[in-house]
Enzyme design. Sequence first.
Site, PDB file in Angstrom:
ATOM      1  N   ARG A 113       0.811  -1.221   0.000  1.00 43.14           N
ATOM      2  CA  ARG A 113       0.000   0.000   0.000  1.00 43.14           C
ATOM      3  C   ARG A 113       0.841   1.266   0.000  1.00 43.14           C
ATOM      4  O   ARG A 113       1.917   1.319   0.591  1.00 43.14           O
ATOM      5  CB  ARG A 113      -0.932  -0.001   1.213  1.00 43.14           C
ATOM      6  N   HIS A 138      -0.805  -2.407  -4.586  1.00 40.64           N
ATOM      7  CA  HIS A 138      -0.220  -3.296  -5.590  1.00 40.64           C
ATOM      8  C   HIS A 138      -0.209  -2.714  -7.004  1.00 40.64           C
ATOM      9  O   HIS A 138      -0.431  -3.421  -7.993  1.00 40.64           O
ATOM     10  CB  HIS A 138      -0.947  -4.642  -5.596  1.00 40.64           C
ATOM     11  N   HIS A 225       2.854 -12.696  -5.365  1.00 39.76           N
ATOM     12  CA  HIS A 225       1.725 -12.795  -4.430  1.00 39.76           C
ATOM     13  C   HIS A 225       1.116 -14.205  -4.416  1.00 39.76           C
ATOM     14  O   HIS A 225      -0.102 -14.352  -4.364  1.00 39.76           O
ATOM     15  CB  HIS A 225       0.657 -11.767  -4.798  1.00 39.76           C
ATOM     16  N   ASP A 297      -1.962  -9.305   8.406  1.00 41.18           N
ATOM     17  CA  ASP A 297      -1.763  -8.619   7.129  1.00 41.18           C
ATOM     18  C   ASP A 297      -0.750  -7.504   7.385  1.00 41.18           C
ATOM     19  O   ASP A 297      -1.052  -6.323   7.271  1.00 41.18           O
ATOM     20  CB  ASP A 297      -3.087  -8.066   6.586  1.00 41.18           C
ATOM     21  N   GLU A 364       5.016 -12.312   1.153  1.00 37.98           N
ATOM     22  CA  GLU A 364       5.494 -11.422   0.100  1.00 37.98           C
ATOM     23  C   GLU A 364       6.800 -10.751   0.540  1.00 37.98           C
ATOM     24  O   GLU A 364       6.789  -9.870   1.390  1.00 37.98           O
ATOM     25  CB  GLU A 364       4.438 -10.362  -0.209  1.00 37.98           C
TER      26      GLU A 364
END
Length: 402
Positions: A113, A138, A225, A297, A364
């Site tokens: 982000r 992304h 991803h 996350d 990631e």
Amino acid sequence: MRVLRWCLALSSIAGVLALPAAASAQGGLSIKKTGFGAVNDQAVAKYTLSNRHHVSASIITYGGILQSVRVPDRRGKLANVTLGFSDIRGYTSPAYVKSNPYFGAIIGRYGNRIAKGRFALDGNQYSLDINNDPNSLHGGYGGFNTKLWAATQVRTSKTVGLKLTYTSPAGEGCMTNLASTPPCTTGFPGTVPVTVVYTLDNNDNLRIGYTATTNAPTVLNLTNHAYWNLAGEGSGTIYDQQLKLNADRYTPVDSTLIPTGTLARVSGTPMDFRKFHSIGARIRDNFQQLVFGRGYDHNWVLNRKGNSTGLVQAAVLRDPGSGRVLTMSTDQPGIQFYSGNFLDGTLYGARGRQYREGDGLALETQHFPDSPNHSNFPSTVLRPGQIYRTATVLKFSVEHGH
């Protein structure tokens, strides 16, 4: 430039040779090309890399997507351990476009982000698609995951692989024909030619190497991803699988999942994966960061000795049931662990199984989210004359009991 100090040159790239169009094999290594449908009347191809242990990785030219990874369990039974679809229709269906989980895709120009889709560089202001309200995620609506990549089969003396290339034009990341509030006006600066090379060897290492240049100052943060489920795609949740992260710190986020700028200690929190923990053991804890993310996350800050910039172990994921183990090493400063919190049951995978919350996880390797807006984070700035290089290695193995 700090972004370059995190980079590792791809081994033997100068010696990469083109393979014939037909499948080629050396020492049990092979590559096979098949059709995978079409997007906007352009053919999509699938290339499957295989080794002598029957480990295989399939990559499609749409999005550079890692579509399937087949590895054996402790009994030698093969299974696909990454989420995805059996044909291109799955990746272009309305349900997929709406939820956009980025299964297996190359992510760019900027993985993760950027706050409010805005950043400044050299005194200039840039604006991006707001595709993850209120932020850009992304690369925006038309990120690298939506592009058709040119493909060349390649090999070295010990690997077989696929080289993908795409040139990102100046202004990408701003699709003015789509609703974005506030509207974007500039996109990312600079024209950026990108090369991504997937290689497989007979030691069950799948390597992803990224190279790029630019003709104007820009920011760049590339990653893959893939979603992993070591019990097998479509087998249920990953909550009983165990994760270890080589990180003493992480970057806490606000309620919109943008880093606050601090580097917090994991000790004494559910963010502590320095030893193996089952993913589901603490995911429902009343811990503010887990509430914000509806689970994990977040970006973890990888431990390094001194000023080392080479490959370091980032994560180990293991499945006690099957014995499969995935070890990830990278030269990047961070790793984003995402526990599949927004899989909502609307997608059905390669075996026709429903994908629900927690049915796969992403790891990631990356620079930190929103780095262009945090001067204390490792820089993602790339300038003309510099070369962006980075690599991540995925090592597959089996445990026979612990």
